[in-house]
Write an enzyme that holds these catalytic residues in place. Structure first.
Site, PDB file in Angstrom:
ATOM      1  N   HIS A 145      26.380 -13.598   0.272  1.00  0.00           N
ATOM      2  CA  HIS A 145      26.965 -14.056  -0.984  1.00  0.00           C
ATOM      3  C   HIS A 145      25.947 -14.822  -1.807  1.00  0.00           C
ATOM      4  CE1 HIS A 145      27.119 -18.427  -0.249  1.00  0.00           C
ATOM      5  NE2 HIS A 145      27.240 -18.105   1.021  1.00  0.00           N
ATOM      6  N   CYS A 146      26.247 -14.938  -3.108  1.00  0.00           N
ATOM      7  CA  CYS A 146      25.499 -15.847  -3.980  1.00  0.00           C
ATOM      8  C   CYS A 146      26.527 -16.770  -4.621  1.00  0.00           C
ATOM      9  CB  CYS A 146      24.655 -15.075  -5.001  1.00  0.00           C
ATOM     10  SG  CYS A 146      25.530 -13.811  -5.948  1.00  0.00           S
ATOM     11  N   ALA A 147      26.472 -17.017  -5.918  1.00  0.00           N
ATOM     12  CA  ALA A 147      27.455 -17.891  -6.545  1.00  0.00           C
ATOM     13  C   ALA A 147      28.747 -17.141  -6.876  1.00  0.00           C
ATOM     14  CB  ALA A 147      26.864 -18.522  -7.810  1.00  0.00           C
TER      15      ALA A 147
END
Length: 247
Positions: A145-147
């Site tokens: 994941h990222c943001a």
């Protein structure tokens, strides 16, 4: 290749934003991307204790946080100190996207997100190779994941799909659908941004087209060439393909 509907990959049982299974993507030769290996999503920073437990009960054994070091420091990650989960932070952003004078954010504002995806490959290819090595060797479900689960996460997903043999059309569709899944969550933030910045919270198809054009022109259309140039071995790539491609 079979018909592809991104909605079929949505994971609605978990409280993660833009959470999707990578499995089920149609591949060349009538094959499909194997399910039960990888999830993609936005940041889990918002999860409550029972929601964290639900992610682990779903089968997640490893978490790869693609956010910048400063992002992780600022919000934390509920899995960073979790003894039940192997946690990795491999930033695909140099700097701090929340910083007032961040040079990378200045670039993104004045260019397209697709231009930044090319920078990830050009300047952080070793990190992409490291991520692929983790995905090869991890067991159970791995969440990356990222943001918001659309940009850095989208690049990693695109590389996996390229390796597996997904079509350009479906990779773009898988990328661009992110905004549909996020628009209610992002609407307040977009409303506050000036017009020249609104694009950074969207997932317009041309961004992924730019990245795929770069793979075509620089790496002869083969993401494996990018990874090999950055330290992944041919045997590791072959093993990763075996892992992710189902009959």
């Amino acid at each position: 290749m079979g018909t592809y509907n991104p909605d079929s990959q949505l994971v609605k049982d978990l409280a993660l934003i833009n959470c999707r299974e990578l499995g089920g993507m149609p591949l060349a030769g009538g094959k499909t991307f194997r399910s039960g290996l990888f999830l993609r999503s936005g940041s889990p920073e918002w999860l409550k204790p029972d929601q964290i437990d639900a992610v682990k009960a779903y089968g997640v054994k490893s978490v790869i946080d693609l956010r910048a070091t400063d992002e992780l420091k600022g919000t934390g990650n509920p899995f960073a100190e979790d003894q039940d989960v192997e946690f990795y932070n491999i930033p695909l952003f140099n700097g701090d996207p929340n910083g007032d004078d961040d040079k990378t954010m200045e670039f993104i504002i004045n260019h397209t997100l697709g231009d930044y995806y090319v920078i990830i490959a050009e300047e952080m290819g070793d990190r992409l190779a490291e991520i692929m090595r983790i995905l090869l060797n991890c067991s159970g479900l791995t969440l990356f994941h990222c943001a918001h689960g659309k940009d850095r996460t989208g690049v990693v997903a695109a590389i996996l799909y390229l390796l597996a043999g997904a079509s350009r059309e479906n990779i773009v569709k898988n990328y661009s659908i992110s905004y549909e899944y996020l628009k209610d969550f992002l609407a307040p933030s977009i409303a506050k941004l000036p017009d020249n910045m609104k694009h950074i919270l969207k997932s317009d198809a041309h961004n992924m087209e730019t990245f795929l054009d770069y793979i075509d022109s620089k790496w002869n259309g083969d993401a494996a060439n990018l990874l090999i140039a950055n330290g992944l071995t041919e045997s590791e790539i072959a093993a990763l393909k075996t892992k992710i491609i189902a009959d």
